[in-house]
Motif scaffolding. Structure first.
Motif, PDB file in Angstrom:
ATOM      1  N   GLU A  42       0.820  -1.213   0.000  1.00 39.72           N
ATOM      2  CA  GLU A  42       0.000   0.000   0.000  1.00 39.72           C
ATOM      3  C   GLU A  42       0.858   1.270   0.000  1.00 39.72           C
ATOM      4  O   GLU A  42       0.698   2.154  -0.827  1.00 39.72           O
ATOM      5  N   LYS A  43       1.816   1.351   0.960  1.00 44.28           N
ATOM      6  CA  LYS A  43       2.593   2.584   1.115  1.00 44.28           C
ATOM      7  C   LYS A  43       3.855   2.623   0.268  1.00 44.28           C
ATOM      8  O   LYS A  43       4.404   3.691   0.033  1.00 44.28           O
ATOM      9  N   ASN A  44       4.344   1.422  -0.105  1.00 41.79           N
ATOM     10  CA  ASN A  44       5.579   1.348  -0.881  1.00 41.79           C
ATOM     11  C   ASN A  44       6.759   2.036  -0.175  1.00 41.79           C
ATOM     12  O   ASN A  44       7.557   2.731  -0.790  1.00 41.79           O
ATOM     13  N   TRP A  45       6.837   1.825   1.144  1.00 36.51           N
ATOM     14  CA  TRP A  45       7.930   2.415   1.915  1.00 36.51           C
ATOM     15  C   TRP A  45       9.213   1.589   1.808  1.00 36.51           C
ATOM     16  O   TRP A  45      10.299   2.095   2.008  1.00 36.51           O
ATOM     17  N   MET A  46       9.057   0.304   1.577  1.00 36.93           N
ATOM     18  CA  MET A  46      10.234  -0.562   1.491  1.00 36.93           C
ATOM     19  C   MET A  46      10.057  -1.509   0.311  1.00 36.93           C
ATOM     20  O   MET A  46       8.936  -1.883  -0.022  1.00 36.93           O
ATOM     21  N   ALA A  47      11.198  -1.911  -0.291  1.00 36.99           N
ATOM     22  CA  ALA A  47      11.144  -2.917  -1.339  1.00 36.99           C
ATOM     23  C   ALA A  47      10.915  -4.282  -0.688  1.00 36.99           C
ATOM     24  O   ALA A  47      11.217  -4.470   0.484  1.00 36.99           O
ATOM     25  N   GLU A  48      10.389  -5.207  -1.496  1.00 33.32           N
ATOM     26  CA  GLU A  48      10.054  -6.536  -0.977  1.00 33.32           C
ATOM     27  C   GLU A  48      11.227  -7.206  -0.257  1.00 33.32           C
ATOM     28  O   GLU A  48      11.098  -7.690   0.859  1.00 33.32           O
ATOM     29  N   GLU A  49      12.403  -7.188  -0.898  1.00 37.05           N
ATOM     30  CA  GLU A  49      13.547  -7.902  -0.309  1.00 37.05           C
ATOM     31  C   GLU A  49      14.020  -7.244   0.979  1.00 37.05           C
ATOM     32  O   GLU A  49      14.391  -7.915   1.928  1.00 37.05           O
ATOM     33  N   LEU A  52      11.522  -8.238   3.657  1.00 37.66           N
ATOM     34  CA  LEU A  52      11.663  -9.638   4.084  1.00 37.66           C
ATOM     35  C   LEU A  52      12.879  -9.821   4.976  1.00 37.66           C
ATOM     36  O   LEU A  52      12.821 -10.510   6.000  1.00 37.66           O
ATOM     37  N   SER A  53      14.006  -9.199   4.594  1.00 41.01           N
ATOM     38  CA  SER A  53      15.189  -9.371   5.440  1.00 41.01           C
ATOM     39  C   SER A  53      14.993  -8.644   6.765  1.00 41.01           C
ATOM     40  O   SER A  53      15.440  -9.120   7.808  1.00 41.01           O
ATOM     41  N   ALA A  54      14.261  -7.516   6.743  1.00 38.87           N
ATOM     42  CA  ALA A  54      14.013  -6.794   7.996  1.00 38.87           C
ATOM     43  C   ALA A  54      13.197  -7.650   8.961  1.00 38.87           C
ATOM     44  O   ALA A  54      13.509  -7.711  10.151  1.00 38.87           O
ATOM     45  N   VAL A  73      11.260   0.226  11.134  1.00 36.89           N
ATOM     46  CA  VAL A  73      10.743   1.106  10.083  1.00 36.89           C
ATOM     47  C   VAL A  73      10.768   2.567  10.539  1.00 36.89           C
ATOM     48  O   VAL A  73      11.184   3.454   9.800  1.00 36.89           O
ATOM     49  N   GLY A  74      10.354   2.799  11.795  1.00 33.66           N
ATOM     50  CA  GLY A  74      10.341   4.162  12.315  1.00 33.66           C
ATOM     51  C   GLY A  74      11.733   4.757  12.346  1.00 33.66           C
ATOM     52  O   GLY A  74      11.958   5.902  11.921  1.00 33.66           O
ATOM     53  N   ALA A  75      12.716   3.985  12.841  1.00 32.60           N
ATOM     54  CA  ALA A  75      14.083   4.485  12.962  1.00 32.60           C
ATOM     55  C   ALA A  75      14.723   4.685  11.596  1.00 32.60           C
ATOM     56  O   ALA A  75      15.517   5.603  11.397  1.00 32.60           O
ATOM     57  N   LYS A  76      14.376   3.831  10.655  1.00 35.74           N
ATOM     58  CA  LYS A  76      14.917   3.937   9.304  1.00 35.74           C
ATOM     59  C   LYS A  76      14.582   5.294   8.689  1.00 35.74           C
ATOM     60  O   LYS A  76      15.416   5.917   8.065  1.00 35.74           O
TER      61      LYS A  76
ATOM     62  N   VAL B 105      19.571  -0.777  13.016  1.00 29.17           N
ATOM     63  CA  VAL B 105      19.119   0.049  11.889  1.00 29.17           C
ATOM     64  C   VAL B 105      20.201   1.065  11.501  1.00 29.17           C
ATOM     65  O   VAL B 105      20.424   1.317  10.311  1.00 29.17           O
ATOM     66  N   GLN B 106      20.878   1.631  12.509  1.00 27.05           N
ATOM     67  CA  GLN B 106      21.975   2.565  12.221  1.00 27.05           C
ATOM     68  C   GLN B 106      23.015   1.916  11.316  1.00 27.05           C
ATOM     69  O   GLN B 106      23.417   2.465  10.302  1.00 27.05           O
ATOM     70  N   PHE B 107      23.396   0.702  11.727  1.00 32.48           N
ATOM     71  CA  PHE B 107      24.373  -0.053  10.937  1.00 32.48           C
ATOM     72  C   PHE B 107      23.815  -0.351   9.542  1.00 32.48           C
ATOM     73  O   PHE B 107      24.488  -0.189   8.527  1.00 32.48           O
ATOM     74  N   TRP B 108      22.561  -0.749   9.534  1.00 27.81           N
ATOM     75  CA  TRP B 108      21.894  -1.188   8.299  1.00 27.81           C
ATOM     76  C   TRP B 108      21.843  -0.066   7.269  1.00 27.81           C
ATOM     77  O   TRP B 108      22.106  -0.270   6.090  1.00 27.81           O
ATOM     78  N   GLU B 109      21.501   1.142   7.718  1.00 29.93           N
ATOM     79  CA  GLU B 109      21.386   2.265   6.796  1.00 29.93           C
ATOM     80  C   GLU B 109      22.758   2.686   6.283  1.00 29.93           C
ATOM     81  O   GLU B 109      22.910   3.130   5.165  1.00 29.93           O
TER      82      GLU B 109
END
Lengths: 186, 183
Positions: A42-49, A52-54, A73-76, B105-109
């Motif tokens: 819906e939001k397209n905030w992240m790619a599928e891969e 999935l890894s997240a 997701v929030g911290a990203k 996440v810090q590391f990840w980004e």
């Protein structure tokens, strides 16, 4: 997938509202599948891969998987405030609901009669989880190695009911070796 | 008396937060032992009921800690303490593990376009699909009790895979069928 949309950072309010929506939609279960429906489709905030890894990283790390995903997701997108906004969004209304149920339970020693509704909703929540496996599987199970990795972890974790950690201890190194970029092009 | 209870809640759930590797369910036995046997905040059957409520309610199922904290506070000092215990337990369970995720996440980004990140993204995808299918399978064993429930799950799966109908509508209709007693 539209890369353009993914460049837009959600605001704190958007993060909170979105995770609140995910939490409430998951009545009956299937929070991971709901997260994917909303965050990827819906939001397209992240790619599928990436998504999935997240979720697998969030499972390996200590803590409730869904809370971890909200923090992730929030911290990203918005650092510490984003992580807080997403976690509060995920849990604030559910905490109110569960406190209401808890109050009723400890006061009157019964849970409001939702059992039959839940029974139906749970059957659909299972379906959403299965559909997520099918939809994501069609994209990434595109060779013999990924198929074997998929089948092996399903057998260990699903059929044999092994704990997550031994499954990953055996299979994660193999999958990383397989996934390691072979050439430095691109 | 009640300050001691709040301290116990804080210490118990913040340590369980960091011990729950693999998800909140992995520390349920320890949570049960501490809150039922050691602290005697709830009885055995109350723990089971509280578990069922947290599974059924919307939101993360880890909110079982909200109810345990509520009952612990309730027993120590009434309704107000109950709410304080509930909030404290919830925050204690979320923050330590959340901090850890934050650092990852810090590391990840920062690792964008690195080989490690590409290996994890590509390599973990098939594992995640397997784990999702496994949890769907385990959930269906628990949720679907007869052929009608399996049929409903099957039909809903087809709808989710092949149509663009909003999943919320499908879940609501399934809940309605349950309410009618058809499932």
């Amino acid at each position: 997938m539209s890369e353009v949309h993914r460049g837009v950072k959600p605001t704190l309010l958007e993060l909170a509202v979105t995770f609140n929506h995910i939490a409430l939609a998951s009545f009956g279960g299937g929070l991971s599948a709901w997260s994917r429906e909303v965050i990827v489709v819906e939001k397209n905030w992240m790619a599928e891969e990436e998504f999935l890894s997240a979720i697998t990283m969030c499972r390996i790390l200590p803590g409730a998987n869904q809370v971890n995903l909200a923090v992730f997701v929030g911290a990203k997108f918005r650092g510490v405030p984003g992580a807080i906004a997403a976690s509060i969004g995920l849990s604030f209304v559910p905490v109110l609901i569960i406190l209401g149920l808890g109050y009723a339970y400890f006061q009157y020693h019964q849970v409001p009669a939702l059992q039959s509704v839940l029974h139906g909703a749970a059957a659909a929540a299972v379906a959403l989880t299965l559909a997520m496996a099918i939809k994501t599987g069609r994209k990434c199970l595109n060779g013999i190695v990924p198929l074997l990795l998929f089948a092996a972890i399903f057998a260990m974790n699903g059929l044999l009911r092994w704990h997550l950690l031994p499954c990953l201890a055996l299979l994660a190194p193999l999958s990383l070796v397989w996934g390691w970029p072979k050439t430095k092009k691109q | 008396m009640s300050a001691k209870t709040l301290l116990q809640i804080l210490l118990l759930f913040s340590s369980l937060s960091l011990l729950s590797i693999g998800g909140g369910n992995t520390v349920l036995p320890e949570m049960h032992h501490k809150s039922v046997v050691d602290y005697q905040w709830l009885t055995d059957s109350q723990f089971a009921d509280v578990f069922a409520i947290s599974q059924a309610a919307p939101g993360p199922s880890i909110l079982i800690v909200t109810l345990i904290g509520y009952k612990a506070g309730l027993a120590a000092g009434g309704e107000f303490m109950g709410i304080a215990g509930a909030i404290l337990a919830t925050v204690a369970m979320m923050v330590p593990a959340g901090l850890l995720v934050y650092f990852v996440v810090q590391f990840w980004e920062r690792a964008k376009n690195s080989s490690v990140r590409r290996a994890i993204e590509k390599g973990f995808a098939p594992l995640t699909v397997g784990l999702v299918l496994a949890s769907g399978y385990v959930m269906s064993r628990a949720a679907d009790q007869d052929w009608r429930a399996y049929l409903l799950t099957g039909v809903c799966t087809l709808i989710f895979v092949f149509t663009k109908i909003n999943p919320l509508v499908v879940v609501a209709v399934a809940g309605f069928l349950g309410w009618l007693g058809l499932v």
